[in-house]
Enzyme design. Structure first.
Site, short mmCIF file in Angstrom:
data_model
loop_
_atom_site.label_atom_id
_atom_site.label_comp_id
_atom_site.label_asym_id
_atom_site.label_seq_id
_atom_site.Cartn_x
_atom_site.Cartn_y
_atom_site.Cartn_z
N ASP A 101 61.82 79.18 15.57
CA ASP A 101 60.58 78.90 16.29
C ASP A 101 60.69 77.62 17.13
O ASP A 101 61.55 76.77 16.87
CB ASP A 101 59.42 78.71 15.30
CG ASP A 101 59.14 79.99 14.53
OD1 ASP A 101 59.45 81.08 15.05
OD2 ASP A 101 58.62 79.89 13.40
N1 URA Z 1 61.21 81.52 9.64
C1 URA Z 1 60.20 80.95 10.33
O1 URA Z 1 59.04 81.08 9.95
N2 URA Z 1 60.49 80.26 11.42
C2 URA Z 1 61.74 80.05 11.88
O2 URA Z 1 61.94 79.38 12.88
C3 URA Z 1 62.80 80.65 11.15
C4 URA Z 1 62.51 81.39 10.04
#
Ligand code: URA
Length: 240
Positions: A101
């Site tokens: 993310d």
């Molecule tokens: N899970 C998440 O919620 N965010 C990420 O960036 C990676 C795995």
């Protein structure tokens, strides 16, 4: 194995669309045979010719990035935000393997090798992706068990192969939890922790298989060496 139009485009001969036209027009040969099927898959060992000229295939490259916060994990962004690919100085057309993310930091692999990317991502190959989450609330043994068993969010089961409580701060009512997962579903870690009422404050991916980013500052990257790449192939193939 990769689709032939992708290999031709990656070799810099023409765009993927143009490659498709050439294939349909019978201008492409694989090992001396004309191929007109667009989905045709080739391996590194195949000899490809376009208009009777041999296609020199591009080298495969592999990077490990310590992704900073505030960068998108794509090759381009319609909102003009910085992407992980912008951070890497290379002439090759690379892309990220899986997704972190915008606000998640840590280990991210990038490559121009689609076959390798699929091996790393596919859950059946059980490549560990190890996350450290700082969460609101106090983690308990029961919550660990729930997370390991799997939680259902929006009718999708999300599971974690190992969960460990690393630290609990009773005063601040915060916990640090390490989760090892093999899947890469969208926002998986945040959704799993939200489901057990431990919303994520901060998330970092500490490791992919044996690759950590302890020696890379935020935003820094390095190339993987041949040994590391072949070790990843071995791991993915033995876990199959
Ligand atoms: N899970 C998440 O919620 N965010 C990420 O960036 C990676 C795995």
């Amino acid at each position: 194995m990769e689709r032939i139009q992708k290999v031709i485009a990656n070799a810099g001969i023409c765009s993927r669309r143009k490659a498709e036209e050439l294939i349909e027009a019978g201008k492409v040969k694989v090992n001396g045979q004309v191929i007109t099927e667009l989905g045709y898959k080739v391996s590194d060992k195949d000899e490809i010719m376009v208009n009777d000229r041999i296609v020199e295939k591009t080298d495969k490259v592999y990077f490990l990035l310590n992704k900073p916060r505030g960068v998108v994990t794509t090759t381009s962004d319609d909102k003009g935000r910085k992407t992980v690919v912008d951070l890497i100085d290379t002439e090759y057309r690379i892309y990220p393997i899986g997704r972190l993310d915008y606000d998640t930091t840590g280990a991210l692999l990038l490559t121009n090798n689609g076959e390798f990317a699929n091996l790393i991502m596919h859950p059946k190959n059980e490549i560990d992706k190890v996350y450290l989450a700082k969460v609101e609330g106090i983690a308990t043994g029961d919550i660990v068990k729930q997370l390991e068993k799997g939680v259902v969010v929006d009718e999708i089961k999300l599971s974690s192969s190992r969960v460990k409580i690393k630290k609990i701060d009773k005063e601040k009512e915060e916990s640090f939890i390490e989760l090892t997962i093999h899947e890469g579903k969208n926002h998986q870690v945040k959704k799993m922790l939200e489901a057990v009422k431990l919303p994520v404050i901060k998330l970092t991916r500490e490791r992919i298989a044996f690759l950590d980013v302890k020696n890379l500052k935020s935003g820094e990257y390095r190339k993987l060496n041949k040994k590391e790449v072949s070790q990843l192939y071995v791991l993915a193939n033995t876990n199959k």
